[in-house]
Design a protein around this motif. Structure first.
Motif, PDB file in Angstrom:
ATOM      1  N   PHE A  76       0.840  -1.195   0.000  1.00 28.86           N
ATOM      2  CA  PHE A  76       0.000   0.000   0.000  1.00 28.86           C
ATOM      3  C   PHE A  76       0.875   1.245   0.000  1.00 28.86           C
ATOM      4  O   PHE A  76       2.053   1.207   0.352  1.00 28.86           O
ATOM      5  N   ASP A  77       0.286   2.369  -0.404  1.00 27.53           N
ATOM      6  CA  ASP A  77       0.804   3.702  -0.158  1.00 27.53           C
ATOM      7  C   ASP A  77      -0.146   4.346   0.849  1.00 27.53           C
ATOM      8  O   ASP A  77      -1.227   3.807   1.129  1.00 27.53           O
ATOM      9  N   VAL A  78       0.226   5.494   1.391  1.00 20.48           N
ATOM     10  CA  VAL A  78      -0.618   6.190   2.354  1.00 20.48           C
ATOM     11  C   VAL A  78      -0.712   7.657   1.967  1.00 20.48           C
ATOM     12  O   VAL A  78       0.297   8.295   1.663  1.00 20.48           O
ATOM     13  N   VAL A  79      -1.935   8.189   1.971  1.00 18.30           N
ATOM     14  CA  VAL A  79      -2.175   9.607   1.725  1.00 18.30           C
ATOM     15  C   VAL A  79      -2.578  10.239   3.047  1.00 18.30           C
ATOM     16  O   VAL A  79      -3.555   9.836   3.672  1.00 18.30           O
ATOM     17  N   ASN A  80      -1.826  11.246   3.468  1.00 19.51           N
ATOM     18  CA  ASN A  80      -1.916  11.844   4.797  1.00 19.51           C
ATOM     19  C   ASN A  80      -2.475  13.255   4.672  1.00 19.51           C
ATOM     20  O   ASN A  80      -1.860  14.124   4.050  1.00 19.51           O
ATOM     21  N   VAL A  81      -3.674  13.487   5.252  1.00 14.62           N
ATOM     22  CA  VAL A  81      -4.349  14.785   5.131  1.00 14.62           C
ATOM     23  C   VAL A  81      -4.825  15.247   6.499  1.00 14.62           C
ATOM     24  O   VAL A  81      -4.943  14.447   7.433  1.00 14.62           O
ATOM     25  N   PRO A  82      -5.130  16.540   6.662  1.00 14.16           N
ATOM     26  CA  PRO A  82      -5.712  17.012   7.922  1.00 14.16           C
ATOM     27  C   PRO A  82      -7.003  16.260   8.233  1.00 14.16           C
ATOM     28  O   PRO A  82      -7.743  15.872   7.324  1.00 14.16           O
ATOM     29  N   ALA A  83      -7.271  16.051   9.518  1.00 14.32           N
ATOM     30  CA  ALA A  83      -8.375  15.180   9.928  1.00 14.32           C
ATOM     31  C   ALA A  83      -9.723  15.632   9.384  1.00 14.32           C
ATOM     32  O   ALA A  83     -10.507  14.812   8.887  1.00 14.32           O
ATOM     33  N   THR A 118       0.276   5.367  -5.792  1.00 15.12           N
ATOM     34  CA  THR A 118      -0.517   6.576  -5.587  1.00 15.12           C
ATOM     35  C   THR A 118       0.348   7.738  -5.120  1.00 15.12           C
ATOM     36  O   THR A 118       0.167   8.882  -5.544  1.00 15.12           O
ATOM     37  N   ALA A 119       1.311   7.455  -4.234  1.00 12.13           N
ATOM     38  CA  ALA A 119       2.161   8.516  -3.694  1.00 12.13           C
ATOM     39  C   ALA A 119       2.959   9.219  -4.782  1.00 12.13           C
ATOM     40  O   ALA A 119       3.286  10.403  -4.659  1.00 12.13           O
ATOM     41  N   GLN A 120       3.261   8.512  -5.850  1.00 12.75           N
ATOM     42  CA  GLN A 120       4.030   9.111  -6.939  1.00 12.75           C
ATOM     43  C   GLN A 120       3.158   9.935  -7.866  1.00 12.75           C
ATOM     44  O   GLN A 120       3.577  10.980  -8.370  1.00 12.75           O
ATOM     45  N   ARG A 121       1.907   9.491  -8.080  1.00 11.85           N
ATOM     46  CA  ARG A 121       1.061  10.119  -9.093  1.00 11.85           C
ATOM     47  C   ARG A 121       0.141  11.202  -8.552  1.00 11.85           C
ATOM     48  O   ARG A 121      -0.125  12.194  -9.238  1.00 11.85           O
ATOM     49  N   LEU A 122      -0.351  11.038  -7.311  1.00 11.06           N
ATOM     50  CA  LEU A 122      -1.357  11.973  -6.811  1.00 11.06           C
ATOM     51  C   LEU A 122      -0.865  13.420  -6.722  1.00 11.06           C
ATOM     52  O   LEU A 122      -1.613  14.334  -7.087  1.00 11.06           O
ATOM     53  N   PRO A 123       0.353  13.691  -6.232  1.00 14.11           N
ATOM     54  CA  PRO A 123       0.784  15.092  -6.150  1.00 14.11           C
ATOM     55  C   PRO A 123       0.744  15.818  -7.496  1.00 14.11           C
ATOM     56  O   PRO A 123       0.324  16.979  -7.577  1.00 14.11           O
ATOM     57  N   SER A 124       1.165  15.157  -8.570  1.00 10.35           N
ATOM     58  CA  SER A 124       1.147  15.810  -9.880  1.00 10.35           C
ATOM     59  C   SER A 124      -0.283  16.020 -10.362  1.00 10.35           C
ATOM     60  O   SER A 124      -0.592  17.032 -11.003  1.00 10.35           O
ATOM     61  N   LEU A 125      -1.182  15.078 -10.051  1.00 12.67           N
ATOM     62  CA  LEU A 125      -2.587  15.247 -10.428  1.00 12.67           C
ATOM     63  C   LEU A 125      -3.221  16.407  -9.670  1.00 12.67           C
ATOM     64  O   LEU A 125      -3.993  17.188 -10.237  1.00 12.67           O
ATOM     65  N   VAL A 152      -1.172  17.938   1.099  1.00 12.77           N
ATOM     66  CA  VAL A 152      -1.377  16.486   1.131  1.00 12.77           C
ATOM     67  C   VAL A 152      -0.003  15.824   1.151  1.00 12.77           C
ATOM     68  O   VAL A 152       0.814  16.051   0.253  1.00 12.77           O
ATOM     69  N   LEU A 153       0.252  14.998   2.165  1.00 13.83           N
ATOM     70  CA  LEU A 153       1.507  14.260   2.254  1.00 13.83           C
ATOM     71  C   LEU A 153       1.286  12.857   1.707  1.00 13.83           C
ATOM     72  O   LEU A 153       0.345  12.167   2.116  1.00 13.83           O
ATOM     73  N   CYS A 154       2.130  12.441   0.783  1.00 14.60           N
ATOM     74  CA  CYS A 154       1.989  11.129   0.161  1.00 14.60           C
ATOM     75  C   CYS A 154       3.200  10.268   0.517  1.00 14.60           C
ATOM     76  O   CYS A 154       4.336  10.656   0.285  1.00 14.60           O
ATOM     77  N   HIS A 155       2.948   9.103   1.063  1.00 11.59           N
ATOM     78  CA  HIS A 155       4.001   8.208   1.530  1.00 11.59           C
ATOM     79  C   HIS A 155       4.014   6.949   0.666  1.00 11.59           C
ATOM     80  O   HIS A 155       3.038   6.206   0.622  1.00 11.59           O
ATOM     81  N   GLY A 156       5.139   6.745  -0.018  1.00 11.75           N
ATOM     82  CA  GLY A 156       5.272   5.601  -0.903  1.00 11.75           C
ATOM     83  C   GLY A 156       6.578   4.871  -0.670  1.00 11.75           C
ATOM     84  O   GLY A 156       7.057   4.780   0.464  1.00 11.75           O
ATOM     85  N   LEU A 194      -8.841   9.261  -5.340  1.00 10.67           N
ATOM     86  CA  LEU A 194      -8.535  10.216  -4.278  1.00 10.67           C
ATOM     87  C   LEU A 194      -8.516  11.652  -4.806  1.00 10.67           C
ATOM     88  O   LEU A 194      -8.913  12.584  -4.095  1.00 10.67           O
ATOM     89  N   LEU A 195      -8.082  11.834  -6.042  1.00  7.70           N
ATOM     90  CA  LEU A 195      -8.165  13.158  -6.661  1.00  7.70           C
ATOM     91  C   LEU A 195      -9.622  13.597  -6.738  1.00  7.70           C
ATOM     92  O   LEU A 195      -9.957  14.742  -6.404  1.00  7.70           O
ATOM     93  N   TRP A 196     -10.485  12.704  -7.191  1.00  7.47           N
ATOM     94  CA  TRP A 196     -11.922  13.006  -7.276  1.00  7.47           C
ATOM     95  C   TRP A 196     -12.466  13.429  -5.924  1.00  7.47           C
ATOM     96  O   TRP A 196     -13.198  14.429  -5.818  1.00  7.47           O
ATOM     97  N   ALA A 197     -12.101  12.696  -4.853  1.00  8.22           N
ATOM     98  CA  ALA A 197     -12.599  13.024  -3.520  1.00  8.22           C
ATOM     99  C   ALA A 197     -12.081  14.384  -3.070  1.00  8.22           C
ATOM    100  O   ALA A 197     -12.837  15.185  -2.495  1.00  8.22           O
ATOM    101  N   CYS A 198     -10.797  14.666  -3.310  1.00  2.85           N
ATOM    102  CA  CYS A 198     -10.231  15.964  -2.931  1.00  2.85           C
ATOM    103  C   CYS A 198     -10.947  17.102  -3.643  1.00  2.85           C
ATOM    104  O   CYS A 198     -11.282  18.128  -3.027  1.00  2.85           O
ATOM    105  N   VAL A 199     -11.197  16.941  -4.929  1.00  2.00           N
ATOM    106  CA  VAL A 199     -11.855  17.989  -5.706  1.00  2.00           C
ATOM    107  C   VAL A 199     -13.286  18.186  -5.233  1.00  2.00           C
ATOM    108  O   VAL A 199     -13.754  19.327  -5.082  1.00  2.00           O
ATOM    109  N   ARG A 200     -14.001  17.099  -4.970  1.00  6.24           N
ATOM    110  CA  ARG A 200     -15.378  17.218  -4.499  1.00  6.24           C
ATOM    111  C   ARG A 200     -15.453  17.968  -3.173  1.00  6.24           C
ATOM    112  O   ARG A 200     -16.315  18.806  -2.958  1.00  6.24           O
ATOM    113  N   VAL A 201     -14.531  17.644  -2.262  1.00  9.44           N
ATOM    114  CA  VAL A 201     -14.526  18.308  -0.960  1.00  9.44           C
ATOM    115  C   VAL A 201     -14.168  19.775  -1.109  1.00  9.44           C
ATOM    116  O   VAL A 201     -14.808  20.645  -0.501  1.00  9.44           O
ATOM    117  N   SER A 202     -13.170  20.074  -1.908  1.00 11.81           N
ATOM    118  CA  SER A 202     -12.746  21.463  -2.065  1.00 11.81           C
ATOM    119  C   SER A 202     -13.829  22.306  -2.715  1.00 11.81           C
ATOM    120  O   SER A 202     -14.012  23.476  -2.371  1.00 11.81           O
TER     121      SER A 202
END
Length: 231
Positions: A76-83, A118-125, A152-156, A194-202
């Protein structure tokens, strides 16, 4: 896909005989009020991320209420965001999307377990999405229709995260599971989900009428992971 509450059926799959570790019996015998908790199959999946799964399971057997440290990048990778932002992401993922993989909280942060890579691709997206919205030059209103995505902190690969104990109760502080691993092959969201979820929330954060939350009020005493390395 992981479930919000533990699935007792996964505790009787015979995994204990496979690994020869009594941690599975310990998980089976848990009783009383529980937070979202790892099942035997979920523990086997988590241990599979470690270089020596049997040693990891043996360590958890001796200290089932102690957090563990696991490497990212393989299982797995881990995406770390504010609670708070993470809770809103989960609302979107479970109410309108495909759901989520395992999720944990600690110290005001939320960790979403994601598919390797995910950790490699999400930041660029995310960077592309921010540029595409704010740089579209079609007037200044577009920026007002969506809130900013927090850092967003991405751990891979090469990173490690501290995972919550296998067993815990709601009153305990420290790392906790929100969506606990409950299967040997959990579904994990990829960068597109996860990009979709971030955009929907924002986009919804600036709406005058906030959506009804599926979560109780945030517990300020518990929320996500100590991380040994950050991207």
């Amino acid at each position: 896909m992981s479930a919000w509450l533990k699935d007792e059926t996964t505790l009787r799959t015979g995994a204990a005989q496979h690994h020869g570790v009594d941690i599975f019996a310990l998980l089976r015998d848990q009783s009383g009020p529980q937070a979202a908790q790892v099942t035997a199959a979920g523990a086997a999946w988590l241990a599979g991320a470690a270089p020596y799964p049997r040693s990891t399971l043996a360590h958890w057997e001796e200290r089932p209420k102690a957090p563990g440290v696991l490497p990212c990048g393989s299982a797995f990778d881990v995406v770390n965001v504010p609670a708070l932002f993470g809770r809103r992401m989960l609302e979107q993922l479970w109410a309108e999307g495909p759901g989520s993989g395992p999720v944990a909280t600690h110290r005001g942060r939320m960790l979403l377990f994601a598919a390797p890579g995910t950790a490699q691709r999400l930041p660029s997206l995310l960077a592309w999405e921010e540029w595409g919205t704010s740089g579209s030059g079609g007037g200044g209103d577009s920026g007002k229709q969506r809130g900013a995505v927090p850092p967003v902190l991405c751990h891979g690969t090469g990173d490690a995260v501290t995972v919550p104990p296998l067993t815990c109760v709601p009153s305990e502080s420290g790392p906790r599971w929100v969506v606990a691993p409950d299967t040997r092959s959990p579904w994990l969201p990829g960068p597109d989900v996860l990009l979709w979820a971030c955009v929907r929330v924002s986009r919804s954060s600036s709406s005058p009428g906030a959506a009804h939350t599926i979560f109780p009020r945030a517990d300020q005493g518990a929320n996500v992971y100590d991380v040994t390395r950050r991207r």
